[in-house]
Design an enzyme around this catalytic site. Sequence first.
Site, PDB file in Angstrom:
ATOM      1  CB  ALA A  65      -0.897  -0.014   1.224  1.00  0.00           C
ATOM      2  N   GLY A 110       0.690  -5.003   0.952  1.00  0.00           N
ATOM      3  CA  GLY A 110      -0.496  -5.117   0.106  1.00  0.00           C
ATOM      4  C   GLY A 110      -0.237  -5.904  -1.179  1.00  0.00           C
ATOM      5  CD  GLU A 113      -2.413  -7.295   3.211  1.00  0.00           C
ATOM      6  OE1 GLU A 113      -1.957  -6.185   2.898  1.00  0.00           O
ATOM      7  OE2 GLU A 113      -3.148  -7.478   4.182  1.00  0.00           O
ATOM      8  CD  GLU A 133       1.679  -5.317   5.892  1.00  0.00           C
ATOM      9  OE1 GLU A 133       2.423  -6.258   6.272  1.00  0.00           O
ATOM     10  OE2 GLU A 133       1.021  -5.355   4.852  1.00  0.00           O
TER      11      GLU A 133
HETATM   12  N1  DAK Z   1       4.593   3.188  -0.870  1.00  0.00           N
HETATM   13  C1  DAK Z   1       4.987   4.356  -1.439  1.00  0.00           C
HETATM   14  N2  DAK Z   1       6.099   4.463  -2.150  1.00  0.00           N
HETATM   15  C2  DAK Z   1       6.859   3.374  -2.300  1.00  0.00           C
HETATM   16  C3  DAK Z   1       6.513   2.133  -1.736  1.00  0.00           C
HETATM   17  C4  DAK Z   1       5.313   2.050  -0.990  1.00  0.00           C
HETATM   18  N3  DAK Z   1       4.879   0.929  -0.445  1.00  0.00           N
HETATM   19  N4  DAK Z   1       7.476   1.246  -2.053  1.00  0.00           N
HETATM   20  C5  DAK Z   1       8.380   1.914  -2.795  1.00  0.00           C
HETATM   21  N5  DAK Z   1       8.015   3.190  -2.954  1.00  0.00           N
HETATM   22  C6  DAK Z   1       8.702   4.245  -3.675  1.00  0.00           C
HETATM   23  C7  DAK Z   1       9.925   4.695  -2.892  1.00  0.00           C
HETATM   24  O1  DAK Z   1       9.565   5.650  -1.915  1.00  0.00           O
HETATM   25  C8  DAK Z   1      10.776   5.274  -3.996  1.00  0.00           C
HETATM   26  O2  DAK Z   1      10.284   6.558  -4.320  1.00  0.00           O
HETATM   27  P1  DAK Z   1      11.299   7.791  -4.597  1.00  0.00           P
HETATM   28  O3  DAK Z   1      12.163   7.889  -3.380  1.00  0.00           O
HETATM   29  O4  DAK Z   1      12.055   7.341  -5.830  1.00  0.00           O
HETATM   30  O5  DAK Z   1      10.379   8.952  -4.840  1.00  0.00           O
HETATM   31  C9  DAK Z   1      10.465   4.384  -5.185  1.00  0.00           C
HETATM   32  O6  DAK Z   1       9.230   3.736  -4.897  1.00  0.00           O
HETATM   33  C10 DAK Z   1      11.517   3.304  -5.393  1.00  0.00           C
HETATM   34  O7  DAK Z   1      11.677   2.616  -4.172  1.00  0.00           O
HETATM   35  P2  DAK Z   1      13.099   2.446  -3.465  1.00  0.00           P
HETATM   36  O8  DAK Z   1      14.019   3.573  -3.812  1.00  0.00           O
HETATM   37  O9  DAK Z   1      12.850   2.172  -2.032  1.00  0.00           O
HETATM   38  O10 DAK Z   1      13.636   1.137  -4.217  1.00  0.00           O
HETATM   39  P3  DAK Z   1      14.629   0.040  -3.644  1.00  0.00           P
HETATM   40  O11 DAK Z   1      15.000  -0.825  -4.794  1.00  0.00           O
HETATM   41  O12 DAK Z   1      15.729   0.657  -2.829  1.00  0.00           O
HETATM   42  O13 DAK Z   1      13.752  -0.834  -2.627  1.00  0.00           O
HETATM   43  C11 DAK Z   1      11.766  -1.968  -1.866  1.00  0.00           C
HETATM   44  C12 DAK Z   1      12.633  -1.560  -3.091  1.00  0.00           C
HETATM   45  C13 DAK Z   1      10.469  -2.612  -2.431  1.00  0.00           C
HETATM   46  C14 DAK Z   1      12.505  -3.014  -1.037  1.00  0.00           C
HETATM   47  C15 DAK Z   1      11.478  -0.701  -1.028  1.00  0.00           C
HETATM   48  O14 DAK Z   1      10.951   0.302  -1.892  1.00  0.00           O
HETATM   49  C16 DAK Z   1      10.516  -0.942   0.084  1.00  0.00           C
HETATM   50  O15 DAK Z   1      10.885  -1.467   1.124  1.00  0.00           O
HETATM   51  N6  DAK Z   1       9.278  -0.474  -0.111  1.00  0.00           N
HETATM   52  C17 DAK Z   1       8.264  -0.532   0.903  1.00  0.00           C
HETATM   53  C18 DAK Z   1       7.804  -1.959   1.072  1.00  0.00           C
HETATM   54  C19 DAK Z   1       6.807  -2.053   2.174  1.00  0.00           C
HETATM   55  O16 DAK Z   1       7.082  -1.813   3.340  1.00  0.00           O
HETATM   56  N7  DAK Z   1       5.615  -2.396   1.788  1.00  0.00           N
HETATM   57  C20 DAK Z   1       4.527  -2.533   2.697  1.00  0.00           C
HETATM   58  C21 DAK Z   1       3.788  -1.238   2.732  1.00  0.00           C
HETATM   59  S1  DAK Z   1       2.597  -1.274   4.014  1.00  0.00           S
HETATM   60  C22 DAK Z   1      -4.301  -1.219   5.600  1.00  0.00           C
HETATM   61  C23 DAK Z   1      -4.214  -1.236   4.282  1.00  0.00           C
HETATM   62  C24 DAK Z   1      -3.134  -1.754   3.703  1.00  0.00           C
HETATM   63  C25 DAK Z   1      -2.083  -2.184   4.444  1.00  0.00           C
HETATM   64  C26 DAK Z   1      -2.158  -2.137   5.774  1.00  0.00           C
HETATM   65  C27 DAK Z   1      -3.256  -1.681   6.349  1.00  0.00           C
HETATM   66  N8  DAK Z   1      -5.404  -0.679   6.170  1.00  0.00           N
HETATM   67  C28 DAK Z   1      -5.833   0.630   5.801  1.00  0.00           C
HETATM   68  C29 DAK Z   1      -6.116  -1.430   7.131  1.00  0.00           C
HETATM   69  C30 DAK Z   1      -0.933  -2.601   3.797  1.00  0.00           C
HETATM   70  C31 DAK Z   1       0.174  -1.998   4.165  1.00  0.00           C
HETATM   71  C32 DAK Z   1       1.331  -2.072   3.345  1.00  0.00           C
HETATM   72  O17 DAK Z   1       1.332  -2.625   2.279  1.00  0.00           O
END
Ligand code: DAK
Length: 263
Positions: A65, A110, A113, A133
Amino acid sequence: MNSVILESASPGVAIVKISRPQALNALNTETLLELKEVLTKIAYDTSVRAVVLTGDGEKAFIAGADIAEMKDMTMAEGVRFSQLGHEATKLLELMPKPTIAAVNGFALGGGTELAIACDFIIASDKAVFGQPEVGLGIIPGFGGTLRLAKFVGYPRAKELIFSGRRVKAEEALRIGLANEIVPAANLMNRALEVAQDIASQSATAVAAAKRLLTEFSESVGLNFKLDSEAQSFGQLLGTADQREGMTAFIEKRKPAFVGKQGD
Ligand code: DAK
C-alpha cells in the site's frame, strides 16, 4: 485509467496490470478504485474465463500500500482505505472465474495480500514476498491476517507477519505460497498457458468448483473478519509507532519505535 492496465490475451484470458512504476506499483486510493472498476467489469464479462494479475515493469509486482498516502491518515480514513482494499481483494477471491497472480518482483505488504487474494500464485525467480507492516507500526490491512494462513498454515503465517521478514521465490515455493516458480523472462508465458488451459474447460463447472473451494471453506464469515481487520488497522493509525514507522520509510532511515502494548 492512470495506473491499472487491462489487456486481453485471447481467447478468454484477461491480464490486469498494476502500473505505477514511480512508486514500484504501490497501491494508493486511486489505483484501488481503478482496480475495483476493472475487476468488476471482468467479473460480469462472460467472454473472460480466467484472469492474470501482474505488476508493470521488471522490479515489482506491488511494493505494498502507498506509504506516503497512509502516513497521515486518520483512524476513519484508515478504516475506509482498508475497506477499499477489501473490496478489491474480495473481487479477486470471489469472482466466478479463476484469478492467477503472476508475481514478477517485490510483492510486499499489500502486494502479497493481492497475490493471496488470487486463487493461486505463479512467481518469477525474482519474486520477493513479505508482510513488513509491523516494521511500519501497522498490521496487514488488505486481508493478510486472514488469507496468508490459507496458503502457508497458521504457525508460518504468524512467524511471517510477526517478523515482517521477506520470503524469496525458492522459499515461497517450498512453503506453499507459490504453486510454481519460473525464470522471470518466461513468467507471463507460463501464467497465460495455465490460464488458457483453465479457460478451455467448462466455465460453469470451474465457477462452481471455485465457489465451493473458496466461499464454503475458509471464507465463512469473511465480511465480519475483514471488518475486524479494518477496525484494528484504523486503531493503529495516529499511534506514535505508526507515524514513526512511515516517516522513517520516507526519510530513508530505520524507525525508532517507542510504543508499548496498550498504547
Ligand atoms: N509506498 C509508497 N512508495 C513506495 C513504496 C510504498 N509501499 N514502495 C516503494 N516506494 C517508492 C519509494 O519511496 C521510492 O520513491 P522515490 O524515493 O524514488 O520517490 C520508489 O518507490 C523506489 O523505491 P526504493 O528507492 O525504495 O527502491 P529500492 O529498490 O531501494 O527498494 C523496496 C525496493 C520494495 C525493497 C522498497 O521500496 C521498500 O521497502 N518499499 C516498501 C515496502 C513495504 O514496506 N511495503 C509494505 C507497505 S505497508 C491497511 C491497508 C493496507 C495495508 C495495511 C493496512 N489498512 C488501511 C487497514 C498494507 C500496508 C502495506 O502494504
